[in-house]
Design an enzyme around this catalytic site. Structure first.
Site, PDB file in Angstrom:
ATOM      1  N   LYS A 182       0.832  -1.204   0.000  1.00 40.39           N
ATOM      2  CA  LYS A 182       0.000   0.000   0.000  1.00 40.39           C
ATOM      3  C   LYS A 182       0.863   1.250   0.000  1.00 40.39           C
ATOM      4  CE  LYS A 182      -4.007   2.050   2.282  1.00 40.39           C
ATOM      5  NZ  LYS A 182      -5.016   1.871   3.354  1.00 40.39           N
TER       6      LYS A 182
ATOM      7  N   VAL B 172      -6.303   3.144  13.370  1.00 43.94           N
ATOM      8  CA  VAL B 172      -7.574   2.675  12.823  1.00 43.94           C
ATOM      9  C   VAL B 172      -8.489   3.866  12.603  1.00 43.94           C
ATOM     10  CG1 VAL B 172      -7.432   0.371  13.803  1.00 43.94           C
ATOM     11  CG2 VAL B 172      -8.404   2.216  15.169  1.00 43.94           C
TER      12      VAL B 172
ATOM     13  N   GLN C 248     -11.933   6.207  12.416  1.00 44.34           N
ATOM     14  CA  GLN C 248     -13.087   6.499  13.258  1.00 44.34           C
ATOM     15  C   GLN C 248     -14.348   5.964  12.593  1.00 44.34           C
ATOM     16  OE1 GLN C 248     -13.504  10.670  13.974  1.00 44.34           O
ATOM     17  NE2 GLN C 248     -14.888  10.407  15.705  1.00 44.34           N
TER      18      GLN C 248
ATOM     19  N   ALA D 258      -1.063  13.024  13.991  1.00 44.49           N
ATOM     20  CA  ALA D 258      -2.314  13.326  13.292  1.00 44.49           C
ATOM     21  C   ALA D 258      -3.426  12.347  13.629  1.00 44.49           C
ATOM     22  CB  ALA D 258      -2.078  13.333  11.784  1.00 44.49           C
TER      23      ALA D 258
ATOM     24  N   HIS E 196      -9.388  18.591  20.449  1.00 45.61           N
ATOM     25  CA  HIS E 196      -9.879  18.419  19.078  1.00 45.61           C
ATOM     26  C   HIS E 196     -10.975  17.365  19.166  1.00 45.61           C
ATOM     27  CE1 HIS E 196     -10.215  17.788  14.827  1.00 45.61           C
ATOM     28  NE2 HIS E 196      -9.715  16.562  14.886  1.00 45.61           N
TER      29      HIS E 196
ATOM     30  N   THR F 149     -12.548  11.543   7.111  1.00 49.20           N
ATOM     31  CA  THR F 149     -12.124  12.895   6.737  1.00 49.20           C
ATOM     32  C   THR F 149     -10.639  12.847   6.391  1.00 49.20           C
ATOM     33  OG1 THR F 149     -11.521  13.511   9.003  1.00 49.20           O
ATOM     34  CG2 THR F 149     -13.798  13.921   8.337  1.00 49.20           C
TER      35      THR F 149
END
Length: 305
Positions: A37, A77, A79, A115, A172, A227
């Site tokens: 990948k 993983v 969300q 991130a 966040h 996202t």
């Protein structure tokens, strides 16, 4: 300058593509447990390079992160629809316990940018695991939330969002805090600007903007599963600030001893990493909300520490 990206999923690949299109760096190395990948993502992005800026985009392993100025960790993983960022914690914490020591062993001078969600808690965990100097670990934090906030205010006021100065601070996630009391356009508070321009403004509009920002990720995930474009652009912007010593004010996440956890506040981001806490003016209500947000994060962090 080299940027390493750990995680070849949607966020990592989109960040790499954003950097390629913006010419953010001279080399990108994508690392993933799924080597095929990582190779496919790197090849696909490399084929877009002739239409943008000259750079090298390739796959690699952890050893290839040596010499990187910035290392982005986006592995983890995804969300699930209806799942909060905090519910992701236990699933992603174990991944970080494996990755972070490897990164530091290979390149201890790089700035690590987290991130993966829940980003604030994983930033706290990364700081604990890495043992690097203060400012060398940060999370993407509420940088995207702040951009969404400014965009929606700008749309409502008929002003370019780049000239809206407003911040989302704290977690966040669901407990994030909107610093309305210091939000301004050209030095004017939002109500003062609206009065001068005869633009309609009230608490209902204000609440709707905050609600739209807070629920933006949930709506996107419900519609397409994840996202990645917005956060990809955020990671490119943070990387540029680090590589080019922009001394940019960004709401990245980092540990604050006062709160005992990492959370987002406006910080100066330069070539050395986080170059200082700028902070933001808040009223009593916003300060109390920030303390509640920190409490939510501390509770989650304590579950894995």
């Amino acid at each position: 300058m080299k940027v390493g990206i750990i995680g070849a999923g949607f966020v990592g690949a989109t960040a790499a593509f954003a950097m390629a299109m913006r010419g953010s760096c001279s080399e990108i190395v994508i690392v993933d447990a799924d080597n095929a990948k990582a190779k496919a993502q790197a090849s696909d992005i490399e084929h877009a390079v002739p239409f943008s800026f000259a750079m090298t985009v390739r796959d690699g392993d952890f050893q290839d992160l040596k010499g990187a100025k910035v290392i982005i960790i986006s592995a983890g993983v995804n969300q699930k629809p209806g799942e909060t960022r905090l519910q992701l914690l236990e699933r992603n914490a174990n991944i970080f316990r494996d990755i972070v020591p490897k990164v530091v062993a290979i390149e201890s001078n790089a700035v690590i940018v987290v991130a993966t969600n829940p980003v604030d808690i994983l930033t706290s965990l990364t700081e604990q695991l890495a043992g690097l100097p203060e400012g060398q670990v940060m999370g993407s934090g509420t940088t995207l939330d702040t951009a969404r906030f400014r965009a929606l205010i700008g749309n409502e006021l008929g002003v370019d969002p780049q000239h809206v100065h407003a911040y989302v601070i704290g977690e966040h996630g669901d407990s994030e805090v909107f610093a309305w009391s210091s939000a301004n356009v050209a030095g004017l508070s939002i109500p003062s600007f609206c009065k001068a321009r005869q633009v309609r403004w009230n608490e209902e509009i204000q609440s709707q903007i905050a609600d739209n920002v807070r629920k933006a990720a949930y709506h996107i995930i419900e519609g397409k599963g994840a996202t990645y474009y917005g956060i990809g652009a955020v990671l490119a912007r943070i990387s540029e600030a680090l590589i080019r010593n922009h001394r940019a004010v960004l709401t990245v996440s980092a540990n604050i001893p006062e709160f005992g956890v990492a959370l987002s506040l406006p910080r100066l981001v330069s070539g050395k990493g986080i170059d200082g806490l700028i902070g933001v003016q808040t009223n009593d209500e916003e300060r109390a909300a920030l303390e509640r947000s920190a409490s939510v994060l501390r509770e989650a962090l304590s579950a894995i520490s």
